[in-house]
Design a protein around this motif. Sequence first.
Motif, mmCIF file in Angstrom:
data_model
loop_
_atom_site.group_PDB
_atom_site.id
_atom_site.type_symbol
_atom_site.label_atom_id
_atom_site.label_comp_id
_atom_site.label_asym_id
_atom_site.label_seq_id
_atom_site.Cartn_x
_atom_site.Cartn_y
_atom_site.Cartn_z
ATOM 1 N N ALA A 46 0.814 -1.212 0.000
ATOM 2 C CA ALA A 46 0.000 0.000 0.000
ATOM 3 C C ALA A 46 0.848 1.263 0.000
ATOM 4 N N ASP A 47 2.003 1.240 0.682
ATOM 5 C CA ASP A 47 2.801 2.462 0.813
ATOM 6 C C ASP A 47 3.988 2.528 -0.138
ATOM 7 N N LEU A 48 4.304 1.429 -0.809
ATOM 8 C CA LEU A 48 5.419 1.382 -1.765
ATOM 9 C C LEU A 48 6.743 1.830 -1.149
ATOM 10 N N THR A 49 6.970 1.505 0.110
ATOM 11 C CA THR A 49 8.211 1.918 0.763
ATOM 12 C C THR A 49 9.328 0.880 0.644
ATOM 13 N N SER A 50 8.957 -0.386 0.473
ATOM 14 C CA SER A 50 9.988 -1.415 0.463
ATOM 15 C C SER A 50 9.933 -2.346 -0.747
ATOM 16 N N ASP A 51 8.776 -2.428 -1.392
ATOM 17 C CA ASP A 51 8.606 -3.362 -2.502
ATOM 18 C C ASP A 51 7.819 -2.664 -3.602
ATOM 19 N N PHE A 52 8.457 -2.484 -4.755
ATOM 20 C CA PHE A 52 7.831 -1.760 -5.856
ATOM 21 C C PHE A 52 7.291 -2.698 -6.935
ATOM 22 N N THR A 53 7.286 -3.985 -6.672
ATOM 23 C CA THR A 53 6.874 -4.957 -7.685
ATOM 24 C C THR A 53 5.419 -5.372 -7.481
ATOM 25 N N TYR A 54 4.862 -5.985 -8.531
ATOM 26 C CA TYR A 54 3.483 -6.473 -8.483
ATOM 27 C C TYR A 54 3.445 -7.946 -8.101
ATOM 28 N N TYR A 55 2.375 -8.306 -7.396
ATOM 29 C CA TYR A 55 2.065 -9.691 -7.072
ATOM 30 C C TYR A 55 0.703 -9.999 -7.693
ATOM 31 N N PHE A 56 0.607 -11.146 -8.352
ATOM 32 C CA PHE A 56 -0.606 -11.493 -9.088
ATOM 33 C C PHE A 56 -1.304 -12.661 -8.394
ATOM 34 N N VAL A 57 -2.551 -12.423 -7.990
ATOM 35 C CA VAL A 57 -3.312 -13.438 -7.269
ATOM 36 C C VAL A 57 -4.323 -14.062 -8.218
ATOM 37 N N ASP A 58 -4.255 -15.376 -8.383
ATOM 38 C CA ASP A 58 -5.197 -16.119 -9.215
ATOM 39 C C ASP A 58 -6.512 -16.242 -8.435
ATOM 40 N N THR A 59 -7.591 -15.633 -8.966
ATOM 41 C CA THR A 59 -8.866 -15.642 -8.238
ATOM 42 C C THR A 59 -9.527 -17.015 -8.235
#
Length: 218
Positions: free
Chosen positions: A198-211
Amino acid sequence: MKQFGEWVTNTFEHGLVVEDIVVGGREGIYFVVKKLSSAIGEDGNRLVTSSEKMLVCLDVDAKKTKDVCPLESDQGIAWKISGCFQNAIVLSGVDYGRVLTLDDHTMDNDAWKELYKNSVDVIAVLDLGTGTIQERYRIDNSRGHDMACLNNMLYISYEDTGEIAAYDFSSGEEKTLCTLSQSAIITTLGNLLCCRTADLTSDFTYYFVDTGTGEIHH
């Protein structure tokens, strides 16, 4: 708008503005129109407000529109389109517990944050067959969260726990899809939830969740 190689146009009365989300249905295409006006608050700031929000349907073949239902509740909730499934449209809005005044809209940032923190996000389903709106889900805005609609499902991610919950509009059942630190739902891609911190302070990458499975891809 272009349909099968032919441009279809439609005009509205002066002063109406069309919102930028369009949904296709059995009887045509649906979108929201509203009137805009400006006013000056007590602090002297100019504010643009909307009123008379209406969901309308355009019959593409007949090139005619008809009103479906108003999108402003007596409780002051201004609905917006968040998704669709079957012959229904998913609506979302904020319930502040009362109808907001001009002074509410022009209050300072700290007062507005406090007002919003005590409000509730509301999710409802509009049945296009009957034109009725039925409230289905409420989330306190004191708890940080994000939402996304895919088909007949509502997905809610909670900032404090990292949980992503899945609510089925058809059955009313709710379950936990998965839990991860990077749970803020930014957008969707096919059947995937695209998430990050949410804050983009430590991880700038995307995670993809299979619904479908709850599996997390990175």
